[in-house]
Design a protein around this motif. Structure first.
Motif, short mmCIF file in Angstrom:
data_model
loop_
_atom_site.label_atom_id
_atom_site.label_comp_id
_atom_site.label_asym_id
_atom_site.label_seq_id
_atom_site.Cartn_x
_atom_site.Cartn_y
_atom_site.Cartn_z
N VAL A 171 0.84 -1.19 0.00
CA VAL A 171 0.00 0.00 0.00
C VAL A 171 0.88 1.24 0.00
N SER A 172 0.44 2.28 -0.72
CA SER A 172 1.19 3.53 -0.77
C SER A 172 0.23 4.70 -0.89
N ILE A 173 0.76 5.88 -0.61
CA ILE A 173 0.01 7.12 -0.76
C ILE A 173 0.74 7.98 -1.77
N VAL A 174 0.09 8.33 -2.86
CA VAL A 174 0.68 9.16 -3.92
C VAL A 174 -0.25 10.35 -4.14
N ASN A 175 0.27 11.55 -3.91
CA ASN A 175 -0.55 12.77 -4.06
C ASN A 175 -1.85 12.68 -3.26
N ASN A 176 -1.72 12.19 -2.03
CA ASN A 176 -2.84 12.08 -1.09
C ASN A 176 -3.93 11.11 -1.55
N ARG A 177 -3.58 10.20 -2.45
CA ARG A 177 -4.53 9.18 -2.90
C ARG A 177 -3.93 7.80 -2.62
N TRP A 178 -4.78 6.87 -2.25
CA TRP A 178 -4.34 5.52 -1.92
C TRP A 178 -4.06 4.72 -3.18
N HIS A 179 -2.96 3.97 -3.15
CA HIS A 179 -2.57 3.08 -4.24
C HIS A 179 -2.29 1.70 -3.67
N ILE A 180 -2.62 0.67 -4.43
CA ILE A 180 -2.28 -0.71 -4.07
C ILE A 180 -1.43 -1.28 -5.20
N ASN A 181 -0.23 -1.70 -4.86
CA ASN A 181 0.73 -2.20 -5.85
C ASN A 181 0.92 -1.20 -6.99
N GLY A 182 1.02 0.06 -6.63
CA GLY A 182 1.33 1.10 -7.60
C GLY A 182 0.16 1.61 -8.40
N ALA A 183 -1.02 1.03 -8.24
CA ALA A 183 -2.20 1.45 -9.00
C ALA A 183 -3.20 2.14 -8.08
N VAL A 184 -3.78 3.24 -8.54
CA VAL A 184 -4.75 3.97 -7.74
C VAL A 184 -5.96 3.07 -7.47
N THR A 185 -6.54 3.20 -6.30
CA THR A 185 -7.73 2.41 -5.98
C THR A 185 -8.94 2.90 -6.76
N TYR A 186 -9.78 1.98 -7.16
CA TYR A 186 -11.05 2.26 -7.84
C TYR A 186 -10.92 3.22 -9.03
N PRO A 187 -10.05 2.96 -9.97
CA PRO A 187 -9.89 3.90 -11.09
C PRO A 187 -11.19 4.14 -11.84
N GLY A 188 -11.50 5.40 -12.07
CA GLY A 188 -12.69 5.77 -12.82
C GLY A 188 -13.98 5.79 -12.02
N ALA A 189 -13.91 5.43 -10.73
CA ALA A 189 -15.12 5.41 -9.89
C ALA A 189 -15.21 6.69 -9.06
N LYS A 190 -16.36 6.91 -8.44
CA LYS A 190 -16.53 8.07 -7.55
C LYS A 190 -15.52 8.01 -6.40
N ALA A 191 -15.19 6.80 -5.98
CA ALA A 191 -14.28 6.62 -4.84
C ALA A 191 -12.82 6.48 -5.27
N GLU A 192 -12.47 6.88 -6.49
CA GLU A 192 -11.09 6.75 -6.95
C GLU A 192 -10.12 7.38 -5.95
N GLY A 193 -9.08 6.61 -5.59
CA GLY A 193 -8.06 7.10 -4.68
C GLY A 193 -8.41 6.98 -3.21
N LEU A 194 -9.59 6.45 -2.90
CA LEU A 194 -10.01 6.29 -1.50
C LEU A 194 -9.81 4.85 -1.04
N LEU A 195 -10.12 4.59 0.22
CA LEU A 195 -9.89 3.27 0.81
C LEU A 195 -11.12 2.89 1.63
N MET A 196 -12.08 2.23 0.99
CA MET A 196 -13.31 1.82 1.67
C MET A 196 -13.01 0.58 2.51
N ASN A 197 -13.50 0.57 3.75
CA ASN A 197 -13.03 -0.44 4.69
C ASN A 197 -14.13 -0.85 5.66
N VAL A 198 -13.85 -1.94 6.39
CA VAL A 198 -14.78 -2.46 7.39
C VAL A 198 -13.99 -2.85 8.63
N ARG A 199 -14.55 -2.55 9.80
CA ARG A 199 -13.90 -2.93 11.06
C ARG A 199 -14.21 -4.40 11.34
#
Length: 550
Positions: free
Chosen positions: A324-352
Motif C-alpha cells: 500500500v502507498s500514498i501518492v498525491n494524497n490518494r491511496w494506491h495498491i501495488n502502484g495502481a490507484v484504488t477504484y480507477p474511474g469510480a466516484k471513490a477513486e483514490g479512496l480506501l473503503m473499509n470495514v472494522r
C-alpha cells in the motif's frame, strides 16, 4: 490496524492477513493485544542499506516471484543484443534480488538522447558552474575533491564512479556501474536518507523527482541561440540539438510517469509514482517507491519508451505481495490507484473486523480457527462490493507490507490513563516513535466518534484516521472540510450507521473526498461473531459497490 487486501486467492489472503503459513494453524502467539507494545517492538522494516557490498536475498523472501522475475529479465535479454542482461540489477526492500554477470562494469551512462530543452552546451555550463565555481574544484580533481567524499564514499560505491568517464574531452559525464547507480536510486527512494543520515533535504529529494513540467507547455523550437563565447560542450558539438517531447514527465533532470497533453501516461503499464534517470543507449535507473523497488540496467536496445514500458510492466507483474502507498494524497495498491474511474477513486473503503482474529481461552466452546476461517472465506464477497481494507489486530514479526498502523484507537477514551496513550502530545510522540522504528509504515491514530482530531495528532500522522459513530449525517461534510487543510488522506474506519443511514454516510464521505469504513457492532463485533459477506448489510454493501465501480 488496517490490513489492505488485493486480488488474491484464499490461501494467499490467509497468509497476508493473519500470517498463516503452510499447514501451521492460526498463529495465536503472534497477536499483540496491546498497541503500545506494538509501538515498541514492531520491526516491519527499519531500512536496509548496502554496505561495502549489497545484501542479497531470494526474490520470494522479498515478495517477488522468481520465475516471473527471470521471465522479465529473459525478455529484456532478448531485446538487448549480445550482452543480454549482463549489466542489470534489481533491488527490492534494499536487497539485491537479481543480478547479471557484469554488474561492476563502470561506464558512461550519458544523458537522454532526446529530452525537453536539453543541450550539451547548456549542461556543460551547468556542470562547470556547480563543480568549478560553487564547489571550487578543477577538472583533474573533481572526483577526489567532490564526487567521492560527498556522495559516493558515503554510499560506499564499489566501482569508483567518475566524472571523466569519456576522458577530458567530455568532462562531467558520469561513469558508474549499474550496481552503484542503484545506490543513487535507493538514496532517492529513501528521500535523501542513508543509514539514518539525511544527505539530501527530504523535501528537495522529493521535489526533484515529482515536479514535472505542465503537459501543456510547448516544446522548444530547435532554433540557433546565442552561446557564451568559448563555452564548451559536454558531448555533441551541434548547437541545435533534436528535442523530444517532455510528455508532462520531465522534472529536475529526472523523468517521471506523468500525463501528456492528451491524457496518455508516459509509461501506461507502470505505477504512476515511477521515476528514473533514462540515458542515451538504453542506460536506465528506475525507482518505484510504491513497490520499494529499484532497477538499473544498461541495454542499448531498451532506449525506446515502448521497450522500457514493457520492461517495467513485467517487473511489476513479478511482485507478489500486496503493498500500500500514498501518492498525491490518494491511496494506491501495488502502484495502481484504488477504484480507477469510480466516484471513490483514490479512496480506501473499509470495514472494522477486529474480532475476525478473536480468541478467548476462557471460552472452551469457541473455535478461534473456525471463526477466522469463516471471515476469510467471505473476503472475496466483501472485496466484490468494494472493500479494500479491514481493521484487524496486529500480527507481530510477519514483515507485512499491506498494513497501515492505527497506533491508538480513540485516544481520548476515558479508559486510557497514560499520557502517551490519551493526550494529543503523547499520541503524536507515539506516532513519531513508530515511524522511526518502521519508516516504511504509514501511521495514524483515531479520535472519538465525533470526526475530530487534535492538531498535534494530525500533523504527526501520515494519514488522518477518524470515527463517525456519533457524527450526524449533516455534520460529516464539515468535519471532513476541517481536516482538508492538512493535505493528507482522510480515512473514516469506524461508523456504526447501518442500512440507509450507513449508505448515505458512505456517499457523503466519498463526495467530500474521504474514505469510509463500516462497523457492524451486533454482527461482526459482538460474540457470537458472524461474517456473511455483503449479506451483513445488503443496503450498505450495495452502495459501496456503486461508489467503487467505474
Amino acid at each position: 490496524m488496517l490490513s489492505v487486501v488485493h486480488n488474491r486467492n484464499e490461501a494467499s489472503t490467509r497468509r497476508l492477513l493473519i500470517g498463516y503459513e503452510g499447514k501451521d494453524k492460526f498463529m495465536r502467539k503472534k497477536i499483540l493485544l496491546s498497541i503500545f507494545i506494538l509501538t515498541l517492538e514492531t520491526h516491519l522494516s527499519a531500512g536496509v542499506w548496502p554496505g561495502e557490498t549489497w545484501q542479497t536475498a531470494s526474490p520470494e523472501s522479498q515478495g517477488v516471484d522468481s520465475a516471473k522475475l527471470n521471465q522479465a529479465m529473459s525478455h529484456l535479454a532478448s531485446k538487448c543484443g549480445s550482452h543480454g542482461t549482463d549489466q542489470a540489477v534489481v533491488i527490492r526492500n534494499g536487497y539485491m534480488i537479481w543480478k547479471g554477470s557484469d554488474i561492476g562494469n563502470s561506464h558512461n551512462v550519458w544523458s537522454a538522447s532526446e529530452a525537453f530543452n536539453y543541450n550539451d552546451y547548456q549542461m556543460a555550463l551547468f556542470w562547470d558552474t556547480l563543480f568549478l565555481k560553487v564547489y571550487g574544484a578543477i577538472y583533474d580533481t573533481v572526483d577526489s575533491a567532490v564526487l567521492h567524499p560527498m556522495p559516493t564514499d558515503i554510499l560506499q560505491c564499489q566501482d569508483n564512479p567518475t566524472f571523466v568517464a569519456s576522458g577530458h574531452a567530455c568532462k562531467g559525464s558520469l561513469g558508474v556501474s549499474v550496481r552503484d547507480f542503484a545506490r543513487f536510486g535507493l538514496l532517492y527512494l529513501r528521500k535523501g536518507n542513508w543509514k539514518g543520515k539525511q544527505l539530501i533535504n527530504a523535501e528537495h529529494a522529493t521535489m526533484v523527482v515529482a515536479s514535472p513540467l505542465p503537459a501543456t507547455l510547448p516544446n522548444s523550437v530547435e532554433e540557433l541561440a546565442e552561446v557564451i563565447p568559448g563555452q564548451r560542450t559536454i558531448g555533441r558539438v551541434a548547437r541545435v540539438q533534436k528535442q523530444g517531447p517532455h510528455r508532462g514527465s520531465y522534472s529536475w533532470l529526472w523523468w517521471t510517469n506523468g500525463l501528456d497533453r492528451t491524457g496518455q501516461r508516459f509509461y501506461p503499464d507502470a505505477p504512476v509514482d515511477l521515476y528514473g534517470a533514462f540515458g542515451k543507449n538504453g542506460n536506465v535507473m528506475a525507482v518505484i517507491p510504491s513497490l520499494d523497488l529499484v532497477a538499473s540496467w544498461s541495454f542499448r536496445n531498451t532506449a525506446t519508451v515502448a521497450r522500457r514500458n514493457e520492461a517495467f510492466k513485467r517487473l511489476v507483474q513479478a511482485v507478489t505481495d500486496t503493498r500500500v502507498s500514498i501518492v498525491n494524497n490518494r491511496w494506491h495498491i501495488n502502484g495502481a490507484v484504488t477504484y480507477p474511474g469510480a466516484k471513490a477513486e483514490g479512496l480506501l473503503m473499509n470495514v472494522r473486523m477486529v474480532n475476525c482474529t478473536f480468541e478467548d481461552l476462557n471460552r472452551p466452546d469457541f473455535d478461534a480457527e473456525a471463526n477466522t476461517d469463516e471471515f476469510i472465506t467471505r473476503i472475496p464477497d466483501y472485496m466484490a462490493h468494494g472493500v479494500r481494507a479491514f481493521t484487524v489486530k496486529w500480527i507481530k514479526a510477519c514483515g507485512f507490507t499491506n498494513v497501515v498502523l492505527e497506533i491508538n484507537n480513540e485516544y481520548p477514551h476515558k479508559g486510557l490513563d497514560h499520557r502517551l496513550l490519551r493526550t494529543p502530545e503523547g499520541v503524536a510522540e507515539l506516532i513519531r516513535l513508530a515511524r522511526r522504528t518502521a519508516p516504511d509504515l504509514f501511521v495514524s491514530a483515531s479520535g472519538y466518534g465525533d470526526g475530530r482530531l487534535a492538531e498535534q495528532v494530525t500533523r504527526a500522522s501520515d494519514f488522518l484516521l477518524i470515527h463517525f459513530n456519533g457524527t450526524p449525517l449533516d455534520a460529516i461534510p464539515g468535519r471532513i472540510a476541517a481536516l482538508k487543510r492538512f493535505g493528507k488522506p482522510i480515512v473514516c474506519n469506524e461508523d456504526v450507521k447501518v442500512g440507509a443511514q450507513g449508505a448515505k454516510a458512505a456517499e457523503s464521505c466519498v463526495a467530500n473526498g474521504a474514505s469510509w469504513g463500516l462497523m457492524l457492532e451486533r454482527t461482526n463485533q459482538h460474540f457470537p461473531f458472524t461474517f456473511n459477506g455483503a449479506a451483513d448489510d445488503a443496503v450498505v454493501y450495495a452502495k459501496l459497490k456503486e461508489l467503487t465501480s467505474p
